[in-house]
Structure formats: structure tokens, C-alpha cells
Design an enzyme around this catalytic site. Structure first.
Site, PDB file in Angstrom:
ATOM      1  N   SER A 155      35.854  47.884  45.329  1.00  0.00           N
ATOM      2  CA  SER A 155      37.233  47.225  44.792  1.00  0.00           C
ATOM      3  C   SER A 155      37.916  46.651  45.901  1.00  0.00           C
ATOM      4  CB  SER A 155      37.984  48.566  44.244  1.00  0.00           C
ATOM      5  OG  SER A 155      38.971  48.130  43.459  1.00  0.00           O
ATOM      6  N   ASP A 177      32.503  48.055  33.855  1.00  0.00           N
ATOM      7  CA  ASP A 177      33.365  47.773  34.652  1.00  0.00           C
ATOM      8  C   ASP A 177      34.091  46.483  34.164  1.00  0.00           C
ATOM      9  OD1 ASP A 177      35.471  47.389  36.370  1.00  0.00           O
ATOM     10  OD2 ASP A 177      34.031  47.270  38.170  1.00  0.00           O
ATOM     11  N   HIS A 190      35.125  51.000  35.958  1.00  0.00           N
ATOM     12  CA  HIS A 190      35.395  50.608  37.328  1.00  0.00           C
ATOM     13  C   HIS A 190      35.005  51.904  38.499  1.00  0.00           C
ATOM     14  CE1 HIS A 190      36.966  48.266  40.648  1.00  0.00           C
ATOM     15  NE2 HIS A 190      37.843  48.907  41.005  1.00  0.00           N
TER      16      HIS A 190
END
Length: 224
Positions: free
Chosen positions: A4, A168, A201
Site C-alpha cells: 500500500s 483488491d 486490499h
């Protein structure tokens, strides 16, 4: 190595400090945030900024914390970290104690989100949350090259492993492939893995065997 925002940091360091980075593992990341992502971040920030206890960020001076806003911010964020498939499988439309016709948490997913918000507000600082989301919004290495991502990544000389996860939707595989294409266009050494995982995610934080196997193999090769 990072996931991320951490993946964006790894990408940034590879560009800015090519002489210091030998390998960059960019996981569940994107070359920049989409408008939808920025929108979610703005809703989360608005929850904090409009909390009466925020006091323009000087809440510690007043002996308080904007916990209500931080709870809502976390709830909004958490929705985007989980796939619809995973949320449905884990909670579905399950009720805790039947329909009560109230605004208290009645569905299991409501209780889960409130729990996540409560827990997060106990240990995370609101100003830090605001600045992290802004850092995500601003990240865009291609901004300095007129939108040319390949040219933006050209200073990097390290080897790359880019990983995305099929469910995701916040940092989708399509965005990861933009990074891969730009690296291929600049003839960089890049490996790419798109992991089949139901978690959204959050998959980069979980013990997904295929994901760990890819990372393990890559690191073993580099160690050898």
C-alpha cells in the site's frame, strides 16, 4: 519492501536513491491514487475535521482527542480494504438478535465496523491519519515528467517485484500493471505476480500461501 503506502515508498526510494536500493518489492500499490481513492480519503478526513474535539489539530492542548471522527474515518477506510466477496462470506446479512427497528448495530457487519473504529481510535493519532491520507493523495512520481510514468521510473536501477491481488479494488491489479509496463518500457528487471486471493486490499497483510511463496522464492533467489 512495502504494501500500500509502503509500496509507494519503496517505489519512491528506488527512484530517488538508485545507488542505495538493490531490490524493491512493491506490493498492493499504485503509481498514484484514482479520483475514487482520493474521495474516500476526503470523507475520512472530513469525519475527523468536523469532530468538535478536533480543535484545528491542537486537541492534546485541550486534553481531548477527536475519537468520534477517527472511528468513522476508520470505518470508511476499512470498508475499502475488504472485498465484497470476503465481506459477504464473513458477515452476509446476519443479524445479531433479529430486527429491532433501531439505529443500534443490528447486522453483524455493523458491529464489526464499529468494533474496528473503536479499537483504532484508542491507539492511532488523528493528525497522523490526516497526513498519511494526504501523502497517499499526493503521491504521483509521473507528475514531474508530464504524466510519463516510464520516464519517472527511469532513474531506478534496482530489480523489482510487483505484486497485486485479484480482489483488491482499491489498488487494483490494473494499477500494478501500469507500474510493470513502465518498468518494462525502460528495460528494468521486473517480476510480476497477480495473486488470487479473496481478501481485498488487506490480502497483503494476511498469510496467503501463494503470496508468501512468491516473496520467499524472490528473496531466496536474491540471497543466492
Amino acid at each position: 519492501m512495502g504494501g500500500s503506502l509502503g509500496g509507494m515508498q519503496a517505489l519512491s526510494w528506488a527512484i530517488r536513491y538508485p545507488e542505495r536500493i538493490r531490490n524493491a518489492l512493491v506490493i498492493a500499490a499504485a503509481p498514484n491514487l484514482s479520483a475514487q481513492n482520493i474521495a474516500f480519503n476526503e470523507v475520512a478526513r472530513a469525519a475527523i475535521l468536523t469532530d468538535p474535539e478536533f480543535h484545528d489539530g491542537h486537541y492534546y492542548a485541550y486534553g481531548v482527542k477527536p475519537v468520534r471522527g477517527l472511528r468513522v474515518a476508520r470505518m470508511v477506510g476499512h470498508i475499502t480494504y475488504i472485498s465484497d466477496e470476503q465481506m459477504g462470506e464473513k458477515f452476509g446479512r446476519q443479524l445479531k438478535d433479529g430486527i429491532q427497528y433501531s439505529f443500534r448495530p443490528e447486522f453483524e457487519i455493523e458491529s464489526y465496523l464499529r468494533y474496528q473504529g473503536e479499537k483504532f481510535s484508542e491507539y492511532f493519532d488523528a493528525n497522523t491519519y490526516l497526513r498519511i491520507t494526504k501523502a497517499l493523495d499526493y503521491f504521483d512520481p509521473a507528475l514531474a515528467t508530464g504524466g510519463d510514468l516510464a520516464r519517472a521510473l527511469a532513474p531506478a536501477t534496482c530489480r523489482f517485484l510487483v505484486i497485486s491481488f485479484t480482489t483488491d479494488w482499491r489498488f487494483s491489479p490494473a494499477r500494478a500493471r501500469e507500474i510493470v509496463k513502465a518498468l518494462v518500457d525502460t528495460r528494468r528487471d521486473v517480476s510480476y505476480a497477480e495473486i488470487l486471493a479473496p481478501h481485498g486490499h488487506d490480502a497483503f497483510l494476511l498469510d496467503t500461501p501463494q503470496y508468501h511463496a512468491v516473496v520467499r522464492t524472490y528473496l531466496a533467489r536474491e540471497a543466492g
